[in-house]
Each structure stands twice: as structure tokens, then as C-alpha cells.
Design a protein around this motif. Structure first.
Motif, short mmCIF file in Angstrom:
data_model
loop_
_atom_site.label_atom_id
_atom_site.label_comp_id
_atom_site.label_asym_id
_atom_site.label_seq_id
_atom_site.Cartn_x
_atom_site.Cartn_y
_atom_site.Cartn_z
N LYS A 98 2.40 1.81 -3.50
CA LYS A 98 1.46 2.37 -4.46
C LYS A 98 1.33 3.87 -4.29
O LYS A 98 1.28 4.62 -5.27
CB LYS A 98 0.09 1.69 -4.31
CG LYS A 98 -0.86 1.99 -5.45
CD LYS A 98 -2.02 1.03 -5.46
CE LYS A 98 -2.92 1.24 -6.67
NZ LYS A 98 -2.23 0.94 -7.93
N ASP A 99 1.26 4.34 -3.04
CA ASP A 99 1.17 5.78 -2.79
C ASP A 99 2.42 6.50 -3.28
O ASP A 99 2.34 7.57 -3.89
CB ASP A 99 0.96 6.04 -1.29
CG ASP A 99 -0.41 5.62 -0.81
OD1 ASP A 99 -1.32 5.47 -1.66
OD2 ASP A 99 -0.58 5.42 0.40
N SER A 148 0.82 -1.21 0.00
CA SER A 148 0.00 0.00 0.00
C SER A 148 0.86 1.26 0.00
O SER A 148 0.54 2.25 -0.66
CB SER A 148 -0.94 0.00 1.21
OG SER A 148 -0.19 -0.04 2.42
N TRP A 188 3.35 9.60 -6.07
CA TRP A 188 4.05 10.75 -5.52
C TRP A 188 5.34 11.02 -6.30
O TRP A 188 5.65 12.17 -6.63
CB TRP A 188 4.35 10.50 -4.04
CG TRP A 188 5.16 11.56 -3.40
CD1 TRP A 188 4.72 12.73 -2.86
CD2 TRP A 188 6.59 11.55 -3.22
NE1 TRP A 188 5.78 13.45 -2.38
CE2 TRP A 188 6.93 12.76 -2.58
CE3 TRP A 188 7.60 10.64 -3.54
CZ2 TRP A 188 8.25 13.08 -2.26
CZ3 TRP A 188 8.91 10.96 -3.23
CH2 TRP A 188 9.22 12.16 -2.59
#
Length: 347
Positions: free
Chosen positions: A173-174, A170, A178
């Protein structure tokens, strides 16, 4: 800064890590070096940085031959997978480190260093963590601090070696989105190494696929996915069904209502989303059945099997939107009709 790699080769003992690599990266591009473990991608990155020397070939940065130049004089920032932050220094001091160790004549004042560090911490959205130590940060925060430290010396090229490999899915993925947004703001020529095809396709403007020390294909993500240059790229990038066109396979496909006129010996690669599935009617000759399915968020992947194939295990995977799967009202064991809309052919 543009990068030109000309005929780069590298061996470690009897192991050939790189074979005659030719690659040109325009200024401001975000490039992914993608491939399986041991394919040579990290070795290539280290040669660009000056951390390794090639056995042959040249490294040119904006037209200047840097092959034999020390890493400290190449204007390159490097971000490692495991952050490499100084644990005894605060976040602020970690980011300031590269500025403080510059030669005296090039070193900014402490006031200017403080301004720059705060600006960089704001850029990576972590200015509020300046007085903390690395052990007090999450993995994602540490990776962003490592990136800020690399950017502090204003590199002409930014190199990232598996930058998100040590992070949870998770968080990765962020950080992918970014990093892409950050690159669009800074336009620094950037190269990152990854073995994660999804990461490469999502982040990079250009993907270079390596295998066994050679470049298999280089291009935009859509080009790599939609027009793979060979069977390796087709299988490594995305999901694909591989059908060896033996006589038995041709009969299996014919029973599915699919006619392929290519001669034996060729191999068909078919993406799951290029197979249309419908529930077979009473008059349909198809013996293909729905064995199972998987929920992949908004997509359903179905496993299709030919029960009359004498246990050979011939099967296909197809993908469809969740809504369509619901409309079809398919159950395990249902006979289905198939239509293949597109295939890639390789010898």
C-alpha cells in the motif's frame, strides 16, 4: 514515448495466450494491465519489452516499428516481481550496473556515474543504503532499488511485472502511492502488470482489463468501475451482487419492496454501495433480514438474507459508512427495507 500494439497474437503450443490485441498508450501515461492469472498480461508486457516475439502483429514505439528489434535497443527499463538484484553487489553497484556496461563511447565517467547513482538513490529515498547488500534490505527497499536500477539508463518506457506481488500488504500500500508520486515527477511512459484490482485502480491513470488473451475494456479507473463494458469486468472490478432474474428472484426482490421490470434471462449487477438499507417499520412487508456484517475500516458491509426463500440462499451485500450503521442500530435478524439506486444489466 508512445506505444502502439497492432493485432498482437501469441500462442504457446496449443495455448492461445493473446488474441489480436490492439492497444495505444500515449506518452507519459501510467497504465495497469489487469486480469486473472493466465490472461496474457505478462506475455503482453514481455512482447513490448522484446523478451518475447509475437506470432503476428506489430509493436511500435513513438511510431517506429520495433517488433523485431532486440530488447537492448528498445530503450526500455524492466522491473521484475522478485527484484533480480545482484546479491554480490552493493546497492550502489546494482544501480550503477546498467551505466557501467554501456559501450565505451556511451559510457559515462565514474564521476558522472557516482553523481547519477546518488541522485537516483535520493529519488527513491534510499541514499543512506548505498553500501549495503540486497540481503540486508527489506522487500520494499529492494523493490525501490530495482526501480532505481531500471531508471539509471534513462529508459523511454518503464515496464513493471507484478512489482509489489512479493511484498506484505502494508508495504504494498505504501509503495503504490510512492510509485504514483514518482511517476508524476518523472512522466516516463509506464506499464505495470497486476492481478490486484485495488492496486490497479489506486495507481494507474488508465486500466486495461484482460481475460483469456483479449482486452475486455480499457479506460480510466472511474470509467471501468462505473461503466463496466460487460459482466466479466463488472465482477472482476470491485464487489458486485449478481442477480439472475428468474421468476423466483423477481418474487424475492418484490418481497424486498424492489420492482424490476426487465424480462427473465437478464442479469442485474448491483454494487453494494448502491443499495440503501433502513430498519423496516411494523407496517413494512419486507422479509429481508440482516444476517451479519463486517467492519471494513470506515465502511460496514452487511449481508442481507431472505429467510422465506426456501433455502435458496438468495442474498445481497450492501455497504454503508460506519457512522450510518451506528445510527441505524441494526442487529442480526432485524427486518430491513432496501432501495437499489443503480444496477448494470447484462445478457
Amino acid at each position: 514515448m508512445s506505444i502502439l500494439l497492432a493485432d498482437i497474437s501469441k500462442t504457446f503450443g496449443a495455448f492461445h495466450a493473446l488474441h489480436n490485441i490492439d492497444l495505444e498508450i500515449p506518452e507519459g501515461e501510467l497504465v495497469a494491465l489487469l486480469g486473472p492469472s493466465g490472461c496474457g498480461k505478462t506475455t503482453l508486457l514481455r512482447i513490448i519489452a522484446g523478451l518475447e516475439s509475437p506470432d503476428s502483429g506489430r509493436v511500435l514505439l513513438s511510431g517506429e516499428d520495433k517488433t523485431d528489434q532486440h530488447v537492448s535497443r528498445r530503450g526500455i527499463g524492466f522491473v521484475f516481481q522478485h527484484y533480480a538484484l545482484f546479491r554480490h553487489m552493493t546497492v550502489f553497484d546494482n544501480v550503477a550496473f546498467g551505466l557501467r556496461v554501456k559501450p565505451r563511447k556511451q559510457r559515462p565517467s565514474e564521476t558522472d556515474i557516482a553523481k547519477k547513482v546518488h541522485a537516483l538513490l535520493e529519488l527513491v529515498q534510499l541514499d543512506w543504503l548505498g553500501e549495503r547488500f540486497p540481503d540486508q534490505l527489506s522487500g520494499g527497499q529492494r523493490q525501490r532499488i530495482a526501480l532505481a536500477r531500471a531508471l539509471a539508463v534513462e529508459p523511454d518506457v518503464l515496464l513493471l511485472d507484478e512489482p509489489f506481488g512479493a511484498l506484505d500488504a502494508s508495504v504494498r500500500k505504501d509503495l503504490r502511492q510512492w510509485l504514483r508520486n514518482l511517476h508524476q515527477e518523472l512522466h516516463v511512459t509506464s506499464i505495470f502488470v497486476t492481478h490486484d484490482q485495488e492496486e490497479a485502480m489506486e495507481v494507474a491513470s488508465r486500466v486495461v482489463v484482460l481475460n483469456q488473451g483479449r482486452i475486455e475494456q480499457s479506460g480510466a479507473p472511474a470509467e471501468i468501475y462505473d461503466h463496466p463494458a460487460n459482466a466479466f469486468v463488472s465482477r472482476f472490478i470491485g464487489q458486485t451482487n449478481v442477480i439472475h432474474l428468474t421468476e423466483q428472484d423477481q418474487h424475492w426482490l418484490a418481497r424486498a419492496g424492489i420492482s424490476l421490470d426487465e424480462p427473465d434471462g437478464l442479469i442485474a449487477h448491483i454494487r453494494p454501495q448502491h443499495i440503501d438499507v433502513a430498519k423496516a417499520g411494523a407496517a413494512s412487508p419486507s422479509q429481508i433480514t440482516l444476517k451479519d456484517w463486517q467492519h471494513l475500516g470506515s465502511t460496514i458491509r452487511v449481508e442481507l438474507l431472505n429467510p422465506q426463500d426456501n433455502g435458496s440462499g438468495a442474498r445481497l451485500f450492501a455497504e454503508m459508512p460506519n457512522e450510518l450503521f451506528t445510527q441505524l442500530q441494526l442487529n442480526k435478524g432485524d427486518r430491513v427495507d432496501l432501495q437499489i439506486r443503480q444496477a448494470h444489466w447484462f445478457n
